[in-house]
Design a protein around this motif. Structure first.
Motif, PDB file in Angstrom:
ATOM      1  N   VAL A  18      11.899 -52.352  -9.843  1.00 23.13           N
ATOM      2  CA  VAL A  18      13.238 -51.865 -10.200  1.00 23.13           C
ATOM      3  C   VAL A  18      13.996 -51.808  -8.878  1.00 23.13           C
ATOM      4  O   VAL A  18      13.996 -50.785  -8.189  1.00 23.13           O
ATOM      5  CB  VAL A  18      13.198 -50.487 -10.886  1.00 23.13           C
ATOM      6  CG1 VAL A  18      14.593 -50.083 -11.341  1.00 23.13           C
ATOM      7  CG2 VAL A  18      12.228 -50.495 -12.062  1.00 23.13           C
ATOM      8  N   PHE A  19      14.614 -52.899  -8.519  1.00 22.29           N
ATOM      9  CA  PHE A  19      15.161 -53.049  -7.167  1.00 22.29           C
ATOM     10  C   PHE A  19      16.114 -51.936  -6.756  1.00 22.29           C
ATOM     11  O   PHE A  19      16.158 -51.535  -5.596  1.00 22.29           O
ATOM     12  CB  PHE A  19      15.883 -54.388  -7.043  1.00 22.29           C
ATOM     13  CG  PHE A  19      14.968 -55.567  -6.847  1.00 22.29           C
ATOM     14  CD1 PHE A  19      13.975 -55.546  -5.885  1.00 22.29           C
ATOM     15  CD2 PHE A  19      15.123 -56.708  -7.618  1.00 22.29           C
ATOM     16  CE1 PHE A  19      13.141 -56.633  -5.685  1.00 22.29           C
ATOM     17  CE2 PHE A  19      14.303 -57.808  -7.427  1.00 22.29           C
ATOM     18  CZ  PHE A  19      13.311 -57.768  -6.463  1.00 22.29           C
ATOM     19  N   ASP A  20      16.914 -51.422  -7.697  1.00 17.89           N
ATOM     20  CA  ASP A  20      17.974 -50.482  -7.329  1.00 17.89           C
ATOM     21  C   ASP A  20      17.477 -49.057  -7.068  1.00 17.89           C
ATOM     22  O   ASP A  20      18.265 -48.188  -6.699  1.00 17.89           O
ATOM     23  CB  ASP A  20      19.036 -50.436  -8.442  1.00 17.89           C
ATOM     24  CG  ASP A  20      19.815 -51.738  -8.530  1.00 17.89           C
ATOM     25  OD1 ASP A  20      19.857 -52.466  -7.519  1.00 17.89           O
ATOM     26  OD2 ASP A  20      20.371 -52.020  -9.604  1.00 17.89           O
ATOM     27  N   THR A  21      16.181 -48.815  -7.246  1.00 18.83           N
ATOM     28  CA  THR A  21      15.676 -47.464  -7.010  1.00 18.83           C
ATOM     29  C   THR A  21      15.857 -47.049  -5.556  1.00 18.83           C
ATOM     30  O   THR A  21      16.257 -45.930  -5.238  1.00 18.83           O
ATOM     31  CB  THR A  21      14.190 -47.376  -7.400  1.00 18.83           C
ATOM     32  OG1 THR A  21      14.052 -47.741  -8.779  1.00 18.83           O
ATOM     33  CG2 THR A  21      13.658 -45.968  -7.184  1.00 18.83           C
ATOM     34  N   TYR A  22      15.565 -47.981  -4.641  1.00 18.10           N
ATOM     35  CA  TYR A  22      15.674 -47.703  -3.207  1.00 18.10           C
ATOM     36  C   TYR A  22      16.539 -48.767  -2.543  1.00 18.10           C
ATOM     37  O   TYR A  22      16.576 -49.920  -2.990  1.00 18.10           O
ATOM     38  CB  TYR A  22      14.289 -47.709  -2.546  1.00 18.10           C
ATOM     39  CG  TYR A  22      13.374 -46.603  -2.997  1.00 18.10           C
ATOM     40  CD1 TYR A  22      13.424 -45.345  -2.388  1.00 18.10           C
ATOM     41  CD2 TYR A  22      12.469 -46.807  -4.037  1.00 18.10           C
ATOM     42  CE1 TYR A  22      12.580 -44.328  -2.802  1.00 18.10           C
ATOM     43  CE2 TYR A  22      11.622 -45.786  -4.459  1.00 18.10           C
ATOM     44  CZ  TYR A  22      11.686 -44.557  -3.837  1.00 18.10           C
ATOM     45  OH  TYR A  22      10.854 -43.549  -4.256  1.00 18.10           O
ATOM     46  N   ALA A  23      17.195 -48.365  -1.474  1.00 21.56           N
ATOM     47  CA  ALA A  23      17.985 -49.319  -0.711  1.00 21.56           C
ATOM     48  C   ALA A  23      17.115 -50.459  -0.194  1.00 21.56           C
ATOM     49  O   ALA A  23      17.559 -51.607  -0.108  1.00 21.56           O
ATOM     50  CB  ALA A  23      18.675 -48.615   0.462  1.00 21.56           C
TER      51      ALA A  23
END
Length: 329
Positions: A273-278
């Motif tokens: 889930v790419f958008d979890t962390y910068a």
């Protein structure tokens, strides 16, 4: 769900049919005769009609290559289209059983019959072997009825072809379906290019885990070797060394040059889930496509089937992000 009446048993090698040699256990022919002899004396013979074909050459599944996957696909399609079989049982070694189940799931999209893979941890005939239990259990499933598509049967468990992984090297219950997140959108329809009737070509692929100290030069050397696709196994929810601009540039440049780069999670119960962390967002922005909760086996098999169908990176990424046969949903 329907009972199979005319089954093909496709014997590819593997532990289930191995015999002892001076160098150790090795694949051996003549397994149809051994099956019929066993059923004649043990009283657990299946009632359905079956015939066996040996795939040449028989191999230890540790030697599995893309060419073997393509040969299996061709044999299965011939069995259905030409010979009228309404089900196929693939006997296979355990080392790459989950990889082959996943690859065949995508190579046989739309096939109107069930395909089941099984094998054993000990050879048929060895004391205490699981071979006959797995084989008879698989045959019983064909008799009682199976859904179309590719599945894996082992130690009493029926597993989706794209969700199984080998987690144990010695125990009989070696395979499990990992509890990975499924959140992909189902494809409304499959393009003709991905139909099971369409042959595929070998593809140059690589799998690379992210690890502390992963250098841009190493990744550049791999990408410059001529690979068409890279499966990057990221940390957790799809993170990696996002403060290494040189590494990000290598990934970006490779994607711009037409290399497909997909991300999966290293965690057994993980999902990208790419958008979890910068750190994940920066990797995504280089051009990576998310594998969501797909296992390594499923993601690699899917990438192989898509690129092997002649799709370019953009088209392959489009279909990679959608659920095609239950691998993401």
């Amino acid at each position: 769900m329907r009972a199979v009446k005319n089954l093909l048993v496709l014997y590819t090698g593997g532990t289930i049919g191995m015999l002892q040699t001076a160098e150790g256990l090795a694949p051996a022919g003549g397994f149809e005769a051994r099956m019929r002899e066993h059923f004649a004396v043990c009283g657990d013979a299946p009632k359905l009609q079956w015939s066996l074909r040996e795939l040449n050459p028989l191999i230890d599944s540790a030697n599995m290559q893309q060419a073997n996957w393509l040969a299996m696909r061709e044999a299965i399609v011939e069995a259905v289209e030409r010979d009228g079989h309404d089900g196929v049982l693939v006997l296979h070694g355990t080392d790459t059983l989950a990889y082959s189940a996943a690859a065949l799931s995508f190579l046989l999209l739309g096939l109107p019959v069930p395909v089941l893979l099984t094998g054993s941890m000990l050879p048929a005939g060895a004391p205490g072997s699981d071979a006959w239990a797995n084989l008879v259990g698989a045959l019983n499933l064909f008799e009682s009825g199976l859904e179309n598509g590719v599945q894996l049967f082992f130690h009493g468990q029926l597993l989706h072809g794209c969700r199984a992984s080998k987690l144990r090297s010695e125990a009989f219950d070696a395979f499990k379906a990992l509890p990975r997140q499924r959140d992909g959108e189902r494809a409304a329809e499959l393009p003709a290019r991905l139909d099971y009737r369409q042959p595929r070509q070998p593809v140059s692929l690589a799998v690379l885990p992210v690890f502390p100290g992963l250098a841009a030069g190493l990744v550049r050397g791999l990408l410059d070797s001529g690979i068409q696709g890279l499966l990057l196994e990221c940390y957790g929810s799809g993170t990696g060394p996002s403060d290494d601009q040189a590494l990000l540039d290598v990934l970006h440049d490779a994607r711009q040059a037409g290399v497909m780069i997909a991300a999966t999670s290293q965690c057994p119960e993980g999902a990208v889930v790419f958008d979890t962390y910068a750190a994940g967002s920066r990797l995504r922005d280089t051009g990576l496509v998310s594998g969501g909760g797909m296992t390594r086996e499923a993601a690699l098999g899917k990438m192989f089937a898509l690129l092997g169908a002649g799709l370019d990176a953009d088209s392959a990424e489009h279909w990679f992000a959608l659920d095609l046969c239950g691998e993401r949903a």
